[in-house]
Each structure stands twice: as structure tokens, then as C-alpha cells.
Design an enzyme around this catalytic site. Structure first.
Site, PDB file in Angstrom:
ATOM      1  N   ARG A  41       0.821  -1.215   0.000  1.00  0.00           N
ATOM      2  CA  ARG A  41       0.000   0.000   0.000  1.00  0.00           C
ATOM      3  C   ARG A  41       0.857   1.268   0.000  1.00  0.00           C
ATOM      4  O   ARG A  41       0.430   2.312  -0.511  1.00  0.00           O
ATOM      5  CB  ARG A  41      -0.946  -0.009   1.210  1.00  0.00           C
ATOM      6  CG  ARG A  41      -2.029   1.076   1.182  1.00  0.00           C
ATOM      7  CD  ARG A  41      -3.062   0.836   2.276  1.00  0.00           C
ATOM      8  NE  ARG A  41      -4.162   1.788   2.227  1.00  0.00           N
ATOM      9  CZ  ARG A  41      -4.318   2.820   3.053  1.00  0.00           C
ATOM     10  NH1 ARG A  41      -3.419   3.019   4.013  1.00  0.00           N
ATOM     11  NH2 ARG A  41      -5.338   3.630   2.935  1.00  0.00           N
ATOM     12  N   ILE A  67      -7.249   7.609  -1.071  1.00  0.00           N
ATOM     13  CA  ILE A  67      -7.071   6.163  -1.118  1.00  0.00           C
ATOM     14  C   ILE A  67      -7.899   5.620   0.043  1.00  0.00           C
ATOM     15  O   ILE A  67      -7.813   6.117   1.172  1.00  0.00           O
ATOM     16  CB  ILE A  67      -5.588   5.749  -1.001  1.00  0.00           C
ATOM     17  CG1 ILE A  67      -5.454   4.216  -1.031  1.00  0.00           C
ATOM     18  CG2 ILE A  67      -4.905   6.343   0.208  1.00  0.00           C
ATOM     19  CD1 ILE A  67      -4.006   3.729  -1.124  1.00  0.00           C
ATOM     20  N   SER A  68      -8.758   4.651  -0.241  1.00  0.00           N
ATOM     21  CA  SER A  68      -9.718   4.189   0.755  1.00  0.00           C
ATOM     22  C   SER A  68      -9.037   3.551   1.961  1.00  0.00           C
ATOM     23  O   SER A  68      -7.929   3.010   1.870  1.00  0.00           O
ATOM     24  CB  SER A  68     -10.676   3.166   0.128  1.00  0.00           C
ATOM     25  OG  SER A  68     -11.529   3.779  -0.802  1.00  0.00           O
ATOM     26  N   GLN A  69      -9.718   3.612   3.080  1.00  0.00           N
ATOM     27  CA  GLN A  69      -9.297   2.938   4.304  1.00  0.00           C
ATOM     28  C   GLN A  69      -9.178   1.438   4.025  1.00  0.00           C
ATOM     29  O   GLN A  69     -10.047   0.849   3.381  1.00  0.00           O
ATOM     30  CB  GLN A  69     -10.350   3.193   5.373  1.00  0.00           C
ATOM     31  CG  GLN A  69     -10.075   2.583   6.713  1.00  0.00           C
ATOM     32  CD  GLN A  69     -11.210   2.869   7.692  1.00  0.00           C
ATOM     33  OE1 GLN A  69     -12.160   3.580   7.361  1.00  0.00           O
ATOM     34  NE2 GLN A  69     -11.109   2.318   8.883  1.00  0.00           N
ATOM     35  N   PRO A  70      -8.111   0.767   4.484  1.00  0.00           N
ATOM     36  CA  PRO A  70      -7.954  -0.668   4.233  1.00  0.00           C
ATOM     37  C   PRO A  70      -9.166  -1.496   4.660  1.00  0.00           C
ATOM     38  O   PRO A  70      -9.545  -2.446   3.966  1.00  0.00           O
ATOM     39  CB  PRO A  70      -6.703  -1.024   5.033  1.00  0.00           C
ATOM     40  CG  PRO A  70      -5.893   0.229   5.016  1.00  0.00           C
ATOM     41  CD  PRO A  70      -6.895   1.342   5.110  1.00  0.00           C
TER      42      PRO A  70
END
Length: 218
Positions: A41, A67-70
Site C-alpha cells: 500500500r 485512497i480508501s481505508q484498508p
């Protein structure tokens, strides 16, 4: 954007801890957890911010996008029930992180991004990492009809409703995962195409996404 692809024991250790955190938060699909543990990431961050890349947070990537939260990536990926060889439409390429997770799960990914600056960065970064989905730049709210039908469709931005045009691009038995609500919060919605005319809709947890912008959205 980081183009120096360095992945050492520190980053691998951070990914392992991230996987453990996601598992503790309820992510159960072992294939999804393996994919999260494999995709670096930090490659999607400017090197200055690499220390932020394995926190379970969303992070700005420019042009008003994140960038989206994992956890969100893992949650949506789990709902899709990806099988190797599935043809998947991803609406909202963004950084490309979710794209890579889908490809690690064995999907054949068609991905579309509306923001040209982000699109131009992502088409350089992903091939450098060894991921080569089919890229498109345009209005994702309308899907990509010329390559339909799809086994799965994932929308990575918040929509005011489920666009009918996307439902029509699903195979019978296919799954659409989309956050639906207002511009501040949305409920994650899964739609299964049961037949030519029938769909089963399941409303799940609350999330917060950037808005889906386009002809069939905001």
C-alpha cells in the site's frame, strides 16, 4: 506519488499487522486478507507519507480524492465473493489500490476513473507494480456497456441511488456492491441479479465515501 518501489521487512511487517487488525475487526475471507498482506500500500503514497500507509485510515491522493481505508477495501472485496477469472467492473479507480486487491483475488478487472490527473498517475503506477487491468477514463456512473455483462461490479464512491444502468450490466447471478446515501454518509448496499428483471437488495453498514460524480449520480 511514489515511483521508487522498495518493499522491505519494515513494510512487510506493517502489512502483517494491518492484516491482523482487519481480522480483529471482522474480515474473515482468508483470500482477501492474503491480498491485503501482499499488495504494498505504501507504493500509492508519496514517500514522505510512507509512515501513514499501513494505518487503517483513508488518505488524500489529490484532486479531492482519497485512497480508501484498508478496512473499507477489505469489506467491499469480501462482499464481492470474487472467484478466479471473474470479470469485474470497478467504478472509481482512484489510486488503484482496490484494483490491485481485486487482481490478487484472481479477477479480470475493467476499471474506470473520471479524474484525468489521477487516471494518468495510476496508469503509470500499476503496471510498474506488475498489475495490468483494463483502464478507462470517463464517467463511471454509466458503467462500461461495451464490455458487459460483468460477474461483479464495485463502486468506490458514494451514490445517491443504485444506477439502473449498472444493474443492467450485471450477469444473472452477478453481484453489485455500492455505497448509497447522501454526500456525507452512505450505507453499503449489495445487489444480486436474480433474473432478467429481478434483483435482491441487502443494506449493510454505514461508511463515508467521496461522492460519485456523473450522469447517473451527483
Amino acid at each position: 506519488m511514489a515511483y521508487k518501489f522498495v518493499d522491505n521487512y519494515r513494510e512487510r511487517g506493517a502489512r502483517k499487522k494491518l492484516v491482523e487488525l482487519l481480522s480483529s475487526r471482522g474480515i474473515e475471507d482468508e483470500n482477501v486478507l492474503k491480498a491485503i498482506g501482499k499488495v504494498p500500500r505504501h507504493f500509492f503514497f508519496d514517500e514522505t507519507f510512507w509512515n501513514q500507509s499501513y494505518k487503517d485510515i483513508a488518505f488524500p491522493i489529490g484532486d479531492g480524492q482519497t485512497i480508501s481505508q484498508p478496512y473499507t477495501v477489505a469489506y467491499q472485496s469480501e462482499l464481492l465473493h470474487i472467484k478466479k477469472g471473474d470479470k469485474v467492473l470497478e467504478i472509481g479507480t482512484g489510486s488503484g489500490y482496490q484494483t490491485c486487491i481485486l487482481m490478487e483475488l484472481g479477477a479480470n478487472v475493467f476499471t474506470i476513473e473520471r479524474q484525468e490527473n489521477i487516471f494518468n498517475r495510476t496508469i503509470q503506477v500499476l503496471p510498474g507494480m506488475g498489475y495490468r487491468p483494463t483502464f478507462f477514463c470517463g464517467d463511471g456512473s454509466k458503467g462500461i456497456a461495451e464490455h458487459a455483462p460483468y460477474d461483479k461490479i464495485i463502486v468506490t464512491a458514494g451514490a445517491p441511488l443504485v444506477p439502473e444502468i449498472l444493474l443492467k450490466q450485471l450477469k444473472i447471478g452477478g453481484i453489485l456492491v455500492i455505497p448509497v446515501g447522501d454526500e456525507k454518509t452512505q450505507k453499503m448496499v449489495t445487489v444480486i441479479r436474480v433474473s432478467e428483471t429481478d434483483y435482491e437488495k441487502i443494506v449493510l453498514d454505514t461508511f463515508r465515501f467521496v461522492p460519485l460524480v456523473g450522469d447517473q449520480a451527483w
